[in-house]
Design an enzyme around this catalytic site. Structure first.
Site, PDB file in Angstrom:
ATOM      1  N   LYS A   1       0.803  -1.226   0.000  1.00 22.12           N
ATOM      2  CA  LYS A   1       0.000   0.000   0.000  1.00 22.12           C
ATOM      3  C   LYS A   1       0.835   1.275   0.000  1.00 22.12           C
ATOM      4  CE  LYS A   1      -4.017  -2.149   2.012  1.00 22.12           C
ATOM      5  NZ  LYS A   1      -4.814  -2.079   0.777  1.00 22.12           N
TER       6      LYS A   1
ATOM      7  N   LYS B   1     -19.239   4.300  -6.513  1.00 21.81           N
ATOM      8  CA  LYS B   1     -20.118   5.419  -6.159  1.00 21.81           C
ATOM      9  C   LYS B   1     -19.340   6.722  -5.907  1.00 21.81           C
ATOM     10  CE  LYS B   1     -22.566   3.203  -2.843  1.00 21.81           C
ATOM     11  NZ  LYS B   1     -22.383   1.849  -2.622  1.00 21.81           N
TER      12      LYS B   1
ATOM     13  N   ALA C   1      -5.794  -1.725  -5.790  1.00 20.86           N
ATOM     14  CA  ALA C   1      -5.104  -0.450  -5.566  1.00 20.86           C
ATOM     15  C   ALA C   1      -5.919   0.780  -5.978  1.00 20.86           C
ATOM     16  CB  ALA C   1      -3.736  -0.423  -6.253  1.00 20.86           C
ATOM     17  N   ALA C   2      -7.240   0.633  -6.145  1.00 19.47           N
ATOM     18  CA  ALA C   2      -8.074   1.818  -6.427  1.00 19.47           C
ATOM     19  C   ALA C   2      -7.938   2.801  -5.263  1.00 19.47           C
ATOM     20  CB  ALA C   2      -9.535   1.410  -6.613  1.00 19.47           C
ATOM     21  N   GLY C   3      -8.058   2.275  -4.054  1.00 18.23           N
ATOM     22  CA  GLY C   3      -7.944   3.127  -2.869  1.00 18.23           C
ATOM     23  C   GLY C   3      -6.560   3.767  -2.764  1.00 18.23           C
ATOM     24  N   ASP C   4      -5.536   3.018  -3.119  1.00 18.72           N
ATOM     25  CA  ASP C   4      -4.165   3.559  -3.055  1.00 18.72           C
ATOM     26  C   ASP C   4      -3.994   4.709  -4.053  1.00 18.72           C
ATOM     27  OD1 ASP C   4      -3.499   1.713  -1.131  1.00 18.72           O
ATOM     28  OD2 ASP C   4      -2.708   0.257  -2.562  1.00 18.72           O
TER      29      ASP C   4
HETATM   30  P1  ADP Z   1     -10.470   0.277  -1.789  1.00 21.75           P
HETATM   31  O1  ADP Z   1      -9.791  -0.014  -3.081  1.00 21.75           O
HETATM   32  O2  ADP Z   1      -9.543   0.781  -0.746  1.00 21.75           O
HETATM   33  O3  ADP Z   1     -11.395  -0.799  -1.292  1.00 21.75           O
HETATM   34  P2  ADP Z   1     -12.740   1.718  -2.937  1.00 21.75           P
HETATM   35  O4  ADP Z   1     -13.222   0.447  -3.530  1.00 21.75           O
HETATM   36  O5  ADP Z   1     -13.698   2.504  -2.114  1.00 21.75           O
HETATM   37  O6  ADP Z   1     -11.420   1.550  -2.069  1.00 21.75           O
HETATM   38  O7  ADP Z   1     -12.230   2.628  -4.145  1.00 21.75           O
HETATM   39  C1  ADP Z   1     -11.486   3.804  -3.947  1.00 21.75           C
HETATM   40  C2  ADP Z   1     -11.867   4.826  -5.000  1.00 21.75           C
HETATM   41  O8  ADP Z   1     -11.598   4.293  -6.296  1.00 21.75           O
HETATM   42  C3  ADP Z   1     -13.342   5.210  -5.021  1.00 21.75           C
HETATM   43  O9  ADP Z   1     -13.608   6.249  -4.108  1.00 21.75           O
HETATM   44  C4  ADP Z   1     -13.506   5.651  -6.471  1.00 21.75           C
HETATM   45  O10 ADP Z   1     -13.004   6.952  -6.656  1.00 21.75           O
HETATM   46  C5  ADP Z   1     -12.583   4.703  -7.222  1.00 21.75           C
HETATM   47  N1  ADP Z   1     -13.265   3.484  -7.724  1.00 21.75           N
HETATM   48  C6  ADP Z   1     -13.276   2.256  -7.156  1.00 21.75           C
HETATM   49  N2  ADP Z   1     -13.983   1.378  -7.893  1.00 21.75           N
HETATM   50  C7  ADP Z   1     -14.438   2.065  -8.966  1.00 21.75           C
HETATM   51  C8  ADP Z   1     -15.237   1.737 -10.124  1.00 21.75           C
HETATM   52  N3  ADP Z   1     -15.711   0.492 -10.319  1.00 21.75           N
HETATM   53  N4  ADP Z   1     -15.484   2.723 -11.019  1.00 21.75           N
HETATM   54  C9  ADP Z   1     -15.022   3.983 -10.850  1.00 21.75           C
HETATM   55  N5  ADP Z   1     -14.272   4.347  -9.783  1.00 21.75           N
HETATM   56  C10 ADP Z   1     -13.978   3.414  -8.862  1.00 21.75           C
END
Ligand code: ADP
Length: 307
Positions: free
Chosen positions: A42, A228, A253-256
């Protein structure tokens, strides 16, 4: 514009991934898998995301003195990250994650933290020179909690705002002494529930959970809500900043990516809502691609989609 200085403290791992029909049972040997490796962890993911989003990033991490550590270091240099505060541990291997991914998409992951678990408060104090002038300190929970707390204290001393991404989900609530040092806490839905005791299912429950976290001493809470978007809450404002619609390929790594980009946008002087919009776009781009660090977008790509 000169790039803002961002300090990241955290973990670096090498992800070793085998994709196969199903996850092997204990005692079973399964042939026919496909192997890939990818840079992960991370802390490293967030450092790389911040550097690509336009930050002048310094990274505090402990790597092993082994092949994986060498590869990670070369990756950070390729992304023009300041590596002067990176420590090499001769006695402990670099962090690794062994990942099985089944045809169904189900996965099974084992992490050996290795050198990441040996990043100490003394290491943080030795890197104090990196704090003054930094516009943000970004941390997660893959390094020991006392180390994270020591860094938050140093950040306070030098007037550097702390962004804490409480991931992976902690097994218990975080100490109030740490939370009081945090400017922005960025849990996802699961982490927000664990830390607040309130299940996050919609905007109303996100607000409630965020409010409970404010009461624990944090200044601003941003709960990321996957596709969302993200829910922003502090004493002045509260509301959902919608995510960008994209075709999701791999949400690793979306959150990262969100956290790295958020730090840069705030450091450049954007207000919280604008910074979250920037981070949503960066994270959305990352879910359209495979892998952790390989998926973090460049500044030019973020700006193109932001328009
Ligand atoms: P983590 O990866 O830590 O579980 P999230 O799933 O909440 O965190 O995703 C983090 C951010 O990535 C979200 O706030 C959003 O901006 C973006 N994101 C995640 N999944 C998607 C998706 N399917 N489509 C568009 N944006 C996404």
């Amino acid at each position: 514009m000169t790039k803002p200085r961002i300090l990241v403290l955290g973990s670096s791992n090498t992800d070793m991934i085998i994709k196969l029909a199903r996850i092997p049972r204990p005692g079973e040997t399964l042939l026919g898998g496909k192997f890939t490796t990818a840079a992960g962890g991370k802390g490293a993911n967030q450092a790389v995301a911040a550097a690509r989003a336009g930050g002048d990033v310094a990274f505090i991490v402990r790597l092993g003195k082994d092949m994986f550590g060498d590869q990670a270091l070369a990756g950070f240099k390729a992304d023009k990250i300041d590596t002067r505060h990176i420590l090499r541990d001769a006695k402990t291997p670099s962090g690794v994650a062994l990942i099985f991914v089944a045809g169904s998409g189900e996965n099974s992951i084992a992490v050996a933290s290795g050198a990441n678990a040996r990043l100490t408060s003394a290491d943080v104090r030795a890197a104090e020179a990196a704090f003054p002038g930094s516009k943000a300190l970004v941390m997660q929970l893959e390094t020991p909690l006392p180390t994270v707390t020591a860094a938050a204290k140093l950040a306070k001393k030098h007037g550097v705002p702390v962004i804490l991404n409480p991931a992976p989900a902690p097994s218990e609530k975080l100490p109030p002494a740490l939370l009081r040092l945090v400017s922005i806490l960025t849990p996802n839905e699961t982490e927000a529930e664990l830390l607040s005791g309130i299940k996050v299912t919609d905007e109303a429950s996100a607000r409630e959970a965020a409010h409970a976290l404010l009461k624990q001493g944090v200044e601003t809470v941003i709960i990321t809500l996957g596709a969302k978007g993200a829910y922003l809450h502090n004493a002045r404002t509260s509301g959902l900043i919608p995510g960008r619609k994209v075709k999701a390929v791999d949400t690793t790594a979306a959150g990262d990516t969100f956290n790295g980009a958020l730090a840069v946008a705030l450091a450049e002087g954007r207000d919280l809502s604008e910074a979250i919009r920037f981070a949503n776009v960066a994270a959305a781009l990352s879910v359209t691609r495979l892998g952790a660090q390989p998926s973090a977008p460049a500044r030019t790509e973020i700006e193109r989609l932001l328009k």
